[in-house]
Scaffold this active site. Sequence first.
Site, PDB file in Angstrom:
ATOM      1  N   LYS A  22      14.920  27.705  23.975  1.00  0.00           N
ATOM      2  CA  LYS A  22      15.633  28.819  23.303  1.00  0.00           C
ATOM      3  C   LYS A  22      16.070  29.878  24.309  1.00  0.00           C
ATOM      4  O   LYS A  22      17.227  30.257  24.375  1.00  0.00           O
ATOM      5  CB  LYS A  22      14.722  29.450  22.241  1.00  0.00           C
ATOM      6  CG  LYS A  22      15.265  30.782  21.705  1.00  0.00           C
ATOM      7  CD  LYS A  22      14.361  31.402  20.658  1.00  0.00           C
ATOM      8  CE  LYS A  22      13.309  32.348  21.169  1.00  0.00           C
ATOM      9  NZ  LYS A  22      13.783  33.701  21.545  1.00  0.00           N
ATOM     10  N   ASN A  23      15.121  30.359  25.093  1.00  0.00           N
ATOM     11  CA  ASN A  23      15.449  31.502  25.947  1.00  0.00           C
ATOM     12  C   ASN A  23      16.298  31.125  27.158  1.00  0.00           C
ATOM     13  O   ASN A  23      16.833  31.998  27.832  1.00  0.00           O
ATOM     14  CB  ASN A  23      14.171  32.239  26.375  1.00  0.00           C
ATOM     15  CG  ASN A  23      13.570  32.992  25.194  1.00  0.00           C
ATOM     16  OD1 ASN A  23      14.239  33.191  24.179  1.00  0.00           O
ATOM     17  ND2 ASN A  23      12.319  33.390  25.310  1.00  0.00           N
ATOM     18  N   CYS A 116      12.733  40.551  17.752  1.00  0.00           N
ATOM     19  CA  CYS A 116      11.380  40.731  17.225  1.00  0.00           C
ATOM     20  C   CYS A 116      10.881  42.141  17.460  1.00  0.00           C
ATOM     21  O   CYS A 116      11.141  42.735  18.508  1.00  0.00           O
ATOM     22  CB  CYS A 116      10.439  39.732  17.909  1.00  0.00           C
ATOM     23  SG  CYS A 116      10.662  38.055  17.310  1.00  0.00           S
ATOM     24  N   ARG A 121      11.427  48.046  23.475  1.00  0.00           N
ATOM     25  CA  ARG A 121      12.536  47.238  23.977  1.00  0.00           C
ATOM     26  C   ARG A 121      13.806  48.059  24.251  1.00  0.00           C
ATOM     27  O   ARG A 121      14.861  47.831  23.649  1.00  0.00           O
ATOM     28  CB  ARG A 121      12.827  46.068  23.036  1.00  0.00           C
ATOM     29  CG  ARG A 121      11.593  45.264  22.716  1.00  0.00           C
ATOM     30  CD  ARG A 121      11.897  43.987  22.010  1.00  0.00           C
ATOM     31  NE  ARG A 121      12.228  42.899  22.914  1.00  0.00           N
ATOM     32  CZ  ARG A 121      12.508  41.668  22.516  1.00  0.00           C
ATOM     33  NH1 ARG A 121      12.522  41.371  21.245  1.00  0.00           N
ATOM     34  NH2 ARG A 121      12.797  40.720  23.384  1.00  0.00           N
ATOM     35  N   ASP A 308       4.682  35.379  25.469  1.00  0.00           N
ATOM     36  CA  ASP A 308       5.098  34.602  24.293  1.00  0.00           C
ATOM     37  C   ASP A 308       4.009  33.650  23.800  1.00  0.00           C
ATOM     38  O   ASP A 308       4.103  33.113  22.688  1.00  0.00           O
ATOM     39  CB  ASP A 308       6.374  33.802  24.602  1.00  0.00           C
ATOM     40  CG  ASP A 308       7.580  34.720  24.780  1.00  0.00           C
ATOM     41  OD1 ASP A 308       7.507  35.885  24.363  1.00  0.00           O
ATOM     42  OD2 ASP A 308       8.593  34.261  25.339  1.00  0.00           O
ATOM     43  N   ARG A 399      13.479  31.011  13.865  1.00  0.00           N
ATOM     44  CA  ARG A 399      14.414  31.529  14.868  1.00  0.00           C
ATOM     45  C   ARG A 399      14.244  30.784  16.187  1.00  0.00           C
ATOM     46  O   ARG A 399      15.188  30.717  16.981  1.00  0.00           O
ATOM     47  CB  ARG A 399      14.142  33.021  15.134  1.00  0.00           C
ATOM     48  CG  ARG A 399      14.526  33.920  13.993  1.00  0.00           C
ATOM     49  CD  ARG A 399      14.259  35.346  14.352  1.00  0.00           C
ATOM     50  NE  ARG A 399      14.813  35.600  15.672  1.00  0.00           N
ATOM     51  CZ  ARG A 399      14.653  36.725  16.345  1.00  0.00           C
ATOM     52  NH1 ARG A 399      13.950  37.711  15.823  1.00  0.00           N
ATOM     53  NH2 ARG A 399      15.192  36.885  17.529  1.00  0.00           N
TER      54      ARG A 399
HETATM   55  N1  EPU Z   1      12.401  46.843  29.405  1.00  0.00           N
HETATM   56  C1  EPU Z   1      12.751  48.148  29.664  1.00  0.00           C
HETATM   57  N2  EPU Z   1      14.083  48.449  29.747  1.00  0.00           N
HETATM   58  C2  EPU Z   1      15.053  47.512  29.602  1.00  0.00           C
HETATM   59  C3  EPU Z   1      14.679  46.168  29.345  1.00  0.00           C
HETATM   60  C4  EPU Z   1      13.333  45.874  29.251  1.00  0.00           C
HETATM   61  O1  EPU Z   1      11.899  49.026  29.802  1.00  0.00           O
HETATM   62  O2  EPU Z   1      16.251  47.849  29.703  1.00  0.00           O
HETATM   63  C5  EPU Z   1      10.962  46.498  29.297  1.00  0.00           C
HETATM   64  C6  EPU Z   1      10.590  45.910  27.944  1.00  0.00           C
HETATM   65  O3  EPU Z   1      10.377  46.892  26.970  1.00  0.00           O
HETATM   66  C7  EPU Z   1       9.337  45.103  28.290  1.00  0.00           C
HETATM   67  C8  EPU Z   1       9.607  44.634  29.723  1.00  0.00           C
HETATM   68  O4  EPU Z   1      10.662  45.469  30.222  1.00  0.00           O
HETATM   69  O5  EPU Z   1       8.230  45.944  28.287  1.00  0.00           O
HETATM   70  C9  EPU Z   1      10.022  43.204  29.858  1.00  0.00           C
HETATM   71  O6  EPU Z   1      11.085  42.917  28.965  1.00  0.00           O
HETATM   72  P1  EPU Z   1      12.235  41.863  29.312  1.00  0.00           P
HETATM   73  O7  EPU Z   1      13.518  42.602  29.454  1.00  0.00           O
HETATM   74  O8  EPU Z   1      11.786  41.017  30.452  1.00  0.00           O
HETATM   75  O9  EPU Z   1      12.259  40.982  28.012  1.00  0.00           O
HETATM   76  P2  EPU Z   1      13.537  40.465  27.213  1.00  0.00           P
HETATM   77  O10 EPU Z   1      14.588  40.017  28.162  1.00  0.00           O
HETATM   78  O11 EPU Z   1      13.898  41.438  26.164  1.00  0.00           O
HETATM   79  C10 EPU Z   1      12.771  37.959  27.168  1.00  0.00           C
HETATM   80  C11 EPU Z   1      12.546  36.935  26.094  1.00  0.00           C
HETATM   81  C12 EPU Z   1      11.294  37.263  25.308  1.00  0.00           C
HETATM   82  C13 EPU Z   1      10.120  37.293  26.282  1.00  0.00           C
HETATM   83  C14 EPU Z   1      10.401  38.293  27.402  1.00  0.00           C
HETATM   84  C15 EPU Z   1       9.314  38.333  28.460  1.00  0.00           C
HETATM   85  C16 EPU Z   1      14.780  36.236  25.515  1.00  0.00           C
HETATM   86  C17 EPU Z   1      15.874  36.231  24.527  1.00  0.00           C
HETATM   87  N3  EPU Z   1      13.694  36.920  25.195  1.00  0.00           N
HETATM   88  O12 EPU Z   1      12.927  39.208  26.483  1.00  0.00           O
HETATM   89  O13 EPU Z   1      11.112  36.203  24.395  1.00  0.00           O
HETATM   90  O14 EPU Z   1       8.952  37.668  25.592  1.00  0.00           O
HETATM   91  O15 EPU Z   1      11.647  37.977  28.046  1.00  0.00           O
HETATM   92  O16 EPU Z   1       9.173  37.105  29.052  1.00  0.00           O
HETATM   93  O17 EPU Z   1      14.872  35.618  26.563  1.00  0.00           O
HETATM   94  C18 EPU Z   1      10.451  35.225  22.342  1.00  0.00           C
HETATM   95  O18 EPU Z   1      11.023  34.180  22.720  1.00  0.00           O
HETATM   96  O19 EPU Z   1       9.718  35.258  21.322  1.00  0.00           O
HETATM   97  C19 EPU Z   1      10.642  36.458  23.118  1.00  0.00           C
HETATM   98  C20 EPU Z   1      10.361  37.649  22.637  1.00  0.00           C
END
Ligand code: EPU
Length: 418
Positions: A22-23, A116, A121, A308, A399
Amino acid sequence: MVVYQILGGRRLCGTVTVQGSKNAVLPMIAAAVLTKEEVVLEGCPKISDVEDMAEIVRSLGGTVWWERNALHMNCEKIEKSRVEGALSKRLRASLLFLGSLLARTGEAYFAGAGGCRIGKRPTDLHQRAMELLGAEVFEEDGTIRAKADHPKGAVLCFPKKSVGATENAVLFAVGAEGATRLEHCAREPEVVHLCRFLKAMGAEITGEGTEQITVYGRQGKRLLSGCRYRVPGDRIAAGTYLLMGAATRGHLTLSGAPLDEMGAVLSLYQKIGGQYTRKSGTLVADSKNVQHAVPYVETEKYPGFPTDLQSLYLAAAMTLEGKSCICENVFEDRLRTAEELQKMGGTLQICGKWLTAEKSRLHGAEVVSQDLRGGAALVSAALAAEGFSTIRQTELVERGYERHPETLRDIGAKIPVE
Ligand code: EPU
């Protein structure tokens, strides 16, 4: 609302063919707008997050269709650069169109991300990356408007590692003039897969999988070429079934599991007594000797134990001898599933980002999925519990997991068809 009824107390035994990631695939769908030629994603999981990303591509003027498990996209005519709220708020990955639309059209309007509810976020890192590459960005209440007449390569150091912000920066940098050096990047396999996919489309990128990625932008032409690409196996889905097998003391063969990306979960599986053999993409996991809790588990960025799979380990931990202390370091609000697990008899204590789980006598109960992975953890606990459980809001689980109830039925779960 989708509801699962599960009769627990049965070992999961059999073979699971691990779905496409998915990701990994969601950013690839956002990347499809970088070309006017056809993109084909083979082995694409048929899950609602993919359908939602495809819907965004259609809303922008692209065409999308399925041929069996291959997702075909043609973005020759991208007429819009607005991602409307009704679509963008369905999932977090919609934010990735910010980078790819800026690269394709020079502007992007984004009405706010969904996804989620696992923490605040924010999108500050994404916006900052766009600005450093030459975009003007305006944000109000989550709505982002961005414009970039002459995006230029730059050196950018992320103050914090972020999977999504690294991906967005790469997507935009592909359309910028000259080289972009990204420092302190996320090293997650999904970032690597996006870069490999973009390279298959003709982009020049080096360093993916390390903290420093260099993208050599545009090179005199704005668009990339089409390509046909096989979506890699989903490390989180594979880890989910592995831990469900552990919770029920089952015996599972996971075919197509990306074993090289699963070091942390395989190491934990061994520590709790699981035994496995691996052979070219197939994992045979025997959980009959699974017994002891790991005293301390913390979630970390890759290659650490993935956030995750935190709630999936929690569900298994309640069946193990001894205490497990779990620390959630990535998302501040990802422990809400614990309250639902308490309704099933889970002996759990929550304190800030810490959680302690003890061996519990799990029984069936009526519970509600709080997020995608948390919902899967409720399913796992229900499979291990005595009696009937009703799990509500399992559309959240769907999802991310393809044919989830069917897959579980195939390996022995009792989930009556509604
Ligand atoms: N963060 C910030 N500012 C930003 C972006 C992120 O402070 O602009 C913080 C977040 O709040 C968090 C940390 O940085 O505390 C890491 O977040 P990251 O941006 O790495 O996560 P993401 O890209 O939003 C993806 C996956 C998530 C997975 C995380 C961590 C996708 C679509 N989602 O999220 O997957 O948990 O990386 O590995 O790729 C899931 O599949 O259930 C899921 C939530």
